[in-house]
Design a protein around this motif. Sequence first.
Motif, mmCIF file in Angstrom:
data_model
loop_
_atom_site.group_PDB
_atom_site.id
_atom_site.type_symbol
_atom_site.label_atom_id
_atom_site.label_comp_id
_atom_site.label_asym_id
_atom_site.label_seq_id
_atom_site.Cartn_x
_atom_site.Cartn_y
_atom_site.Cartn_z
ATOM 1 N N THR A 235 0.602 -1.224 -0.024
ATOM 2 C CA THR A 235 -0.065 -0.212 0.131
ATOM 3 C C THR A 235 0.795 1.306 0.157
ATOM 4 O OG1 THR A 235 -0.102 0.093 2.157
ATOM 5 C CG2 THR A 235 -1.809 -1.281 1.354
ATOM 6 N N ALA A 236 1.804 0.889 -0.020
ATOM 7 C CA ALA A 236 2.673 1.734 0.728
ATOM 8 C C ALA A 236 3.773 1.467 -0.415
ATOM 9 C CB ALA A 236 3.458 2.641 1.610
ATOM 10 N N LEU A 237 4.929 2.750 -0.977
ATOM 11 C CA LEU A 237 6.305 2.354 -1.523
ATOM 12 C C LEU A 237 7.454 3.267 -0.991
ATOM 13 C CD1 LEU A 237 5.415 2.017 -4.985
ATOM 14 C CD2 LEU A 237 5.368 0.384 -3.746
ATOM 15 N N PHE A 238 8.122 3.033 -0.302
ATOM 16 C CA PHE A 238 10.034 4.107 0.016
ATOM 17 C C PHE A 238 10.637 3.592 -1.238
ATOM 18 C CE2 PHE A 238 13.902 4.584 2.316
ATOM 19 C CZ PHE A 238 13.986 5.541 2.140
ATOM 20 N N SER A 239 11.115 4.391 -1.514
ATOM 21 C CA SER A 239 12.121 4.789 -3.213
ATOM 22 C C SER A 239 13.150 5.669 -1.895
ATOM 23 C CB SER A 239 11.720 5.717 -3.643
ATOM 24 O OG SER A 239 12.999 6.427 -4.977
ATOM 25 N N ALA A 240 14.815 4.789 -2.244
ATOM 26 C CA ALA A 240 15.894 4.669 -1.336
ATOM 27 C C ALA A 240 16.551 5.815 -2.286
ATOM 28 C CB ALA A 240 16.521 3.882 -0.756
ATOM 29 N N GLN A 241 16.431 6.254 -3.474
ATOM 30 C CA GLN A 241 17.408 7.036 -3.689
ATOM 31 C C GLN A 241 16.718 7.891 -5.202
ATOM 32 O OE1 GLN A 241 18.920 6.879 -7.112
ATOM 33 N NE2 GLN A 241 21.366 7.517 -7.380
ATOM 34 N N ASN A 242 16.896 8.894 -5.744
ATOM 35 C CA ASN A 242 16.216 9.732 -6.846
ATOM 36 C C ASN A 242 15.494 9.655 -8.151
ATOM 37 O OD1 ASN A 242 18.907 10.367 -7.704
ATOM 38 N ND2 ASN A 242 18.829 12.253 -7.901
ATOM 39 N N LEU A 243 16.981 8.525 -8.522
ATOM 40 C CA LEU A 243 16.409 8.415 -9.834
ATOM 41 C C LEU A 243 15.688 6.885 -9.472
ATOM 42 C CD1 LEU A 243 19.808 8.315 -11.439
ATOM 43 C CD2 LEU A 243 18.034 9.647 -11.753
ATOM 44 N N VAL A 244 15.737 6.141 -8.167
ATOM 45 C CA VAL A 244 14.723 5.388 -8.218
ATOM 46 C C VAL A 244 13.300 4.976 -7.979
ATOM 47 C CG1 VAL A 244 14.092 3.104 -6.770
ATOM 48 C CG2 VAL A 244 17.172 3.556 -7.187
ATOM 49 N N THR A 245 12.922 6.259 -7.858
ATOM 50 C CA THR A 245 12.031 7.181 -7.376
ATOM 51 C C THR A 245 11.527 7.669 -8.788
ATOM 52 O OG1 THR A 245 12.835 8.504 -5.327
ATOM 53 C CG2 THR A 245 11.074 9.417 -6.378
ATOM 54 N N VAL A 246 12.089 7.537 -9.462
ATOM 55 C CA VAL A 246 11.858 8.639 -10.771
ATOM 56 C C VAL A 246 11.144 7.060 -12.042
ATOM 57 C CG1 VAL A 246 12.890 9.095 -13.449
ATOM 58 C CG2 VAL A 246 13.381 10.321 -11.284
ATOM 59 N N GLY A 247 12.255 5.333 -11.524
ATOM 60 C CA GLY A 247 11.418 4.625 -12.002
ATOM 61 C C GLY A 247 10.227 3.862 -11.374
ATOM 62 N N LEU A 248 10.193 4.356 -10.302
ATOM 63 C CA LEU A 248 8.386 4.277 -9.452
ATOM 64 C C LEU A 248 7.422 4.907 -9.472
ATOM 65 C CD1 LEU A 248 8.609 4.267 -5.268
ATOM 66 C CD2 LEU A 248 7.196 5.047 -6.697
ATOM 67 N N LEU A 249 7.976 5.576 -9.752
ATOM 68 C CA LEU A 249 6.648 7.244 -10.164
ATOM 69 C C LEU A 249 6.450 6.657 -11.681
ATOM 70 C CD1 LEU A 249 8.032 10.381 -9.114
ATOM 71 C CD2 LEU A 249 6.609 9.166 -8.366
ATOM 72 N N ARG A 250 6.747 6.318 -12.728
ATOM 73 C CA ARG A 250 6.991 6.105 -14.137
ATOM 74 C C ARG A 250 5.601 5.124 -14.175
ATOM 75 N NH1 ARG A 250 12.858 6.077 -16.957
ATOM 76 N NH2 ARG A 250 12.820 8.601 -17.415
ATOM 77 N N ALA A 251 6.357 4.245 -13.555
ATOM 78 C CA ALA A 251 5.228 2.368 -12.954
ATOM 79 C C ALA A 251 3.784 2.635 -12.913
ATOM 80 C CB ALA A 251 5.630 1.212 -12.850
ATOM 81 N N GLN A 252 3.551 4.172 -11.665
ATOM 82 C CA GLN A 252 2.880 3.716 -11.037
ATOM 83 C C GLN A 252 1.840 5.239 -11.714
ATOM 84 O OE1 GLN A 252 3.116 6.991 -7.784
ATOM 85 N NE2 GLN A 252 1.767 5.802 -6.259
ATOM 86 N N GLN A 253 2.605 5.353 -12.373
ATOM 87 C CA GLN A 253 1.351 6.173 -13.450
ATOM 88 C C GLN A 253 1.036 5.714 -14.286
ATOM 89 O OE1 GLN A 253 2.759 10.471 -14.061
ATOM 90 N NE2 GLN A 253 3.934 11.561 -12.593
ATOM 91 N N LYS A 254 1.540 5.115 -15.228
ATOM 92 C CA LYS A 254 2.009 4.053 -16.354
ATOM 93 C C LYS A 254 0.469 2.695 -15.823
ATOM 94 C CE LYS A 254 5.806 3.450 -18.907
ATOM 95 N NZ LYS A 254 7.211 3.250 -19.669
ATOM 96 N N LEU A 255 -0.141 2.617 -14.562
ATOM 97 C CA LEU A 255 -0.784 1.796 -14.025
ATOM 98 C C LEU A 255 -2.375 2.687 -13.486
ATOM 99 C CD1 LEU A 255 0.889 -0.705 -12.216
ATOM 100 C CD2 LEU A 255 0.014 -1.085 -14.550
ATOM 101 N N GLY A 256 -1.421 4.186 -13.400
ATOM 102 C CA GLY A 256 -3.019 5.239 -13.023
ATOM 103 C C GLY A 256 -3.117 4.834 -11.293
ATOM 104 N N LEU A 257 -2.108 4.344 -10.722
ATOM 105 C CA LEU A 257 -2.307 4.266 -9.030
ATOM 106 C C LEU A 257 -1.511 5.358 -8.640
ATOM 107 C CD1 LEU A 257 -1.516 0.532 -9.250
ATOM 108 C CD2 LEU A 257 -3.441 1.403 -8.785
#
Length: 331
Positions: A235-257
Amino acid sequence: MAALAGVSIKTVSRVIRGEGGVSAELAARVSSAAAMLDYRHNLAASTLRRHGQKTAAIGLVLMDVANPYAAALHRAVEDFAHERGTLVFAVSSDEDPVRQRELLNALLSRRVDGLIVVPAGSDHGMLLHEHRRGTPIVFVDRKPATTEVDSVTVDNRDGARKAVEHLAAHGHRRIAYLGDLRTIWTAAERYAGYVEGLARAGITLDPALICADLHSAAAAEAAAADLLHRKDRPTALFSAQNLVTVGLLRAQQKLGLQSDIAVVGFDDLPLAELLHPALTAVVQNPAAVGRTAAEILFSRLDGAHHPPQHEVISTRLLMRGSGEVPPAVAH
């Protein structure tokens, strides 16, 4: 050049270095001769003479000068060095110890006065050897293998712990971790903070929610997509680095979450406040890291012999919305 201009060598030197005491006529003759000879001032040689064998240049070894964190750190060092009339040679190691060694050899062959280094790998032997030979060195972002070298780091563990506790305080129990290479000291510290945050919140560590060794935005996007496609997704994601966050957000947005899964990132991102919801982040202060490192290095260059300094810069949690998304209600 002196013979062509019909002046003394001392007069040529004064004109080239911009000193006073030379008439406009003589200065014009020297400048004309310099242009005819296509003369270029040897700055390295002159600074060695003027500064007691110093070159008025320092080396800055970063993981990647294109990374926003590294760029901000670089600018802070450069601004401080500029105040001291010193040039900064900034290079990228790409987290490759072999490349780092090559870059260090190149910088040292140019006789830089000192080094500020984000060390790659765990073998700091070359840097420690150079330090013992008398080259001032300051480690930044990661700790050296010994306490005999100055260092400036961030309280990574505390920042990660605060992020996890924040998510837990908003009702989350399934908090995933996405991080960089486990061999990197900062990544290891942030993972330790994640584990401590779970323990403080009374949450059992679930290995299935841990995605480490993500060294690119693409790798992080793939890992996040896998997590979010699961039936028992976090239910929650902790990203430990800024470029990791970029990838995480891309996946989240593609799924509309974006509005369904809470996110806290370690490091801020450019324009993070324009996302919807805006990114909640553990914010570092790379400018403070860079300036502190530069202050320590130049104090050494000025002859300071105080015991090694080990400065730790604190972080802060910037709440913007993504980290405050509540867990979805199970149906």
